[in-house]
Design an enzyme around this catalytic site. Sequence first.
Site, mmCIF file in Angstrom:
data_model
loop_
_atom_site.group_PDB
_atom_site.id
_atom_site.type_symbol
_atom_site.label_atom_id
_atom_site.label_comp_id
_atom_site.label_asym_id
_atom_site.label_seq_id
_atom_site.Cartn_x
_atom_site.Cartn_y
_atom_site.Cartn_z
ATOM 1 N NE ARG A 104 -4.068 -1.840 0.118
ATOM 2 C CZ ARG A 104 -4.458 -2.457 -0.644
ATOM 3 N NH1 ARG A 104 -3.676 -2.684 -1.644
ATOM 4 N NH2 ARG A 104 -5.351 -3.401 -0.846
ATOM 5 C CD GLU A 131 -3.663 2.699 -6.455
ATOM 6 O OE1 GLU A 131 -4.645 2.239 -6.710
ATOM 7 O OE2 GLU A 131 -2.668 2.384 -5.737
ATOM 8 C CG HIS A 188 -3.861 -1.357 -7.057
ATOM 9 N ND1 HIS A 188 -3.957 -0.506 -5.905
ATOM 10 C CD2 HIS A 188 -3.671 -2.593 -6.603
ATOM 11 C CE1 HIS A 188 -4.414 -1.148 -4.988
ATOM 12 N NE2 HIS A 188 -4.240 -2.590 -5.367
HETATM 13 N N1 LIG Z 1 -1.087 -4.450 -5.106
HETATM 14 C C1 LIG Z 1 -1.963 -5.216 -5.126
HETATM 15 O O1 LIG Z 1 -2.796 -5.719 -6.181
HETATM 16 C C2 LIG Z 1 -1.984 -6.192 -3.928
HETATM 17 C C3 LIG Z 1 -2.597 -7.375 -3.908
HETATM 18 C C4 LIG Z 1 -2.806 -8.267 -2.766
HETATM 19 C C5 LIG Z 1 -2.403 -7.462 -1.538
HETATM 20 N N2 LIG Z 1 -1.729 -6.229 -1.619
HETATM 21 C C6 LIG Z 1 -1.186 -5.607 -0.296
HETATM 22 O O2 LIG Z 1 -0.217 -6.424 0.129
HETATM 23 C C7 LIG Z 1 0.101 -6.224 1.460
HETATM 24 C C8 LIG Z 1 0.482 -7.838 1.966
HETATM 25 O O3 LIG Z 1 -0.742 -8.607 1.875
HETATM 26 P P1 LIG Z 1 -0.736 -10.210 2.226
HETATM 27 O O4 LIG Z 1 -1.764 -10.915 1.597
HETATM 28 O O5 LIG Z 1 0.692 -10.698 2.420
HETATM 29 O O6 LIG Z 1 -0.995 -9.526 3.832
HETATM 30 P P2 LIG Z 1 -1.004 -10.481 5.113
HETATM 31 O O7 LIG Z 1 -2.003 -9.850 6.173
HETATM 32 O O8 LIG Z 1 -0.954 -11.942 4.899
HETATM 33 O O9 LIG Z 1 0.400 -10.068 5.634
HETATM 34 C C9 LIG Z 1 0.989 -8.721 6.134
HETATM 35 C C10 LIG Z 1 2.181 -8.954 7.145
HETATM 36 O O10 LIG Z 1 2.559 -7.546 7.301
HETATM 37 C C11 LIG Z 1 2.843 -7.653 8.823
HETATM 38 N N3 LIG Z 1 3.076 -6.357 9.314
HETATM 39 C C12 LIG Z 1 2.079 -5.670 9.863
HETATM 40 N N4 LIG Z 1 2.872 -4.573 10.318
HETATM 41 C C13 LIG Z 1 4.070 -4.534 10.085
HETATM 42 C C14 LIG Z 1 5.261 -3.758 10.167
HETATM 43 N N5 LIG Z 1 5.044 -2.580 10.566
HETATM 44 N N6 LIG Z 1 6.305 -4.098 9.642
HETATM 45 C C15 LIG Z 1 6.530 -5.374 9.174
HETATM 46 N N7 LIG Z 1 5.343 -6.032 8.764
HETATM 47 C C16 LIG Z 1 4.303 -5.808 9.292
HETATM 48 C C17 LIG Z 1 1.738 -8.649 9.396
HETATM 49 O O11 LIG Z 1 2.354 -9.163 10.681
HETATM 50 C C18 LIG Z 1 1.603 -9.631 8.257
HETATM 51 O O12 LIG Z 1 2.473 -10.906 8.542
HETATM 52 C C19 LIG Z 1 -0.914 -5.760 2.008
HETATM 53 O O13 LIG Z 1 -0.952 -4.295 2.189
HETATM 54 C C20 LIG Z 1 -2.130 -5.651 0.993
HETATM 55 O O14 LIG Z 1 -3.151 -4.864 1.056
HETATM 56 C C21 LIG Z 1 -1.505 -5.562 -2.755
HETATM 57 O O1 LIG Z 2 -7.140 -5.498 -1.798
HETATM 58 C C1 LIG Z 2 -6.714 -6.077 -2.554
HETATM 59 O O2 LIG Z 2 -7.100 -7.587 -2.585
HETATM 60 C C2 LIG Z 2 -5.858 -5.716 -3.526
HETATM 61 O O3 LIG Z 2 -4.995 -4.596 -3.509
HETATM 62 C C3 LIG Z 2 -6.376 -5.701 -4.913
HETATM 63 O O4 LIG Z 2 -7.398 -4.718 -5.085
#
Ligand SMILES: NC(=O)c1ccc[n+]([C@@H]2O[C@H](COP(=O)([O-])OP(=O)(O)OC[C@H]3O[C@@H](n4cnc5c(N)ncnc54)[C@H](O)[C@@H]3O)[C@@H](O)[C@H]2O)c1
Ligand SMILES: O=C(O)[C@H](O)CO
Length: 342
Positions: A259, A288, A308
């Site tokens: 994010r 965005e 994204h």
């Molecule tokens: N760009 C996209 O299209 C897209 C798609 C999927 C997920 N995402 C984003 O990617 C990120 C990760 O997703 P995920 O499914 O692995 O989530 P997840 O919840 O499985 O993992 C997130 C991890 O971040 C850790 N965390 C929280 N605060 C932290 C900090 N201050 N320092 C270090 N680690 C910390 C948590 O303990 C957790 O293990 C999220 O922000 C999600 O919104 C983006």
């Molecule tokens: O929120 C989510 O799952 C990703 O960022 C895609 O929108």
Amino acid sequence: MKIVFTAEYAGSLEPFRQLGELVIEGWAIGKPKLQPSQIIDLAHDAEVLVTSYDDITAEVINSCPELKVIACTRANPVNIDLQAARARNITVLYTPGRNADAAAELTLGLMLGLMRHIPQSHAALKRGEFTRENQSEQHTQSGLRKDVVWDVSPESPYEVFKGGELRNKTLGLLGYGNIGRRVARIARAFGMNILVVDPFVAAEDIDEPGLHKTTLEALFRESDIVSLHLSSGPHSEGLVDASLLQSMKPGAKLINTSRASVIVEADLIEALRHGPLGGAALDVYHQEPLWREHPFISELDNVIITPHIAGATRESIQKHTAMIAADLQRFVAGEPLLYAWR
Ligand SMILES: NC(=O)c1ccc[n+]([C@@H]2O[C@H](COP(=O)([O-])OP(=O)(O)OC[C@H]3O[C@@H](n4cnc5c(N)ncnc54)[C@H](O)[C@@H]3O)[C@@H](O)[C@H]2O)c1
Ligand SMILES: O=C(O)[C@H](O)CO
């Protein structure tokens, strides 16, 4: 049981049909979110509402008295009023990890793109640079055939796009959840050494040969590439700021597919303009979509950008459809749920 489906879906909807009457008002790219009044019209007598991005507000929840389950096909049900759902004892399902393979694979794509200048060299060749029409006269005069010339001048693509390898480089992962863990596994296969920061994951769940839990400061100081995979929220707002970025190795790279709010954008732009960052690859932005005059588009050639799309694969949609179907079946059977938001 009436199930109203306003979500993006793929694969079989048969499991839903077996559970009851299915009303489909599916989401698709380009289709605006439904207004609360439209959702209420559809779901006022429904027991299950399956959505992707629609705002399921307190008004919606309280206008649908039969609702027992709200399912959100996202990793984080940010568009559901969870308090209102809890007050009505409605179960909220969500789909953690549904797009983790997608986001991890794009991250590796961006990493290779950054290290080997793939987007920049592709664009230059498509613009007509480095084509045989641009081969210097010198080469033809030297008697070499144009089509076998290996241009090793300082302006040659070999020099301009000379890159770095992933093998033996240090990758810093901030966040070791669904996506961070997958990135770690793939990066290990490339021969990278991995540093991890995740305050919510114990060192014994991380440490193994090639992987090591460390501190935030050490991760930024020691990594060749830092990739962000942490969840967003007050705990991570603006975490990656000038003090961390300026401590990075000269020429180090940063990847953000998590994010935008976790980075101070002005500090990132400064580190890309004047160092130490050698490049960044970004999929998420403070606003965005991006606009053409934004420095990431108009100015900074060392930035690779995607709009994204890290989670955007057909398989992610199939996975979330199947995850929700399986948990709904468990709900109806009175079995423990795998993906209920607590
Ligand atoms: N760009 C996209 O299209 C897209 C798609 C999927 C997920 N995402 C984003 O990617 C990120 C990760 O997703 P995920 O499914 O692995 O989530 P997840 O919840 O499985 O993992 C997130 C991890 O971040 C850790 N965390 C929280 N605060 C932290 C900090 N201050 N320092 C270090 N680690 C910390 C948590 O303990 C957790 O293990 C999220 O922000 C999600 O919104 C983006
Ligand atoms: O929120 C989510 O799952 C990703 O960022 C895609 O929108």
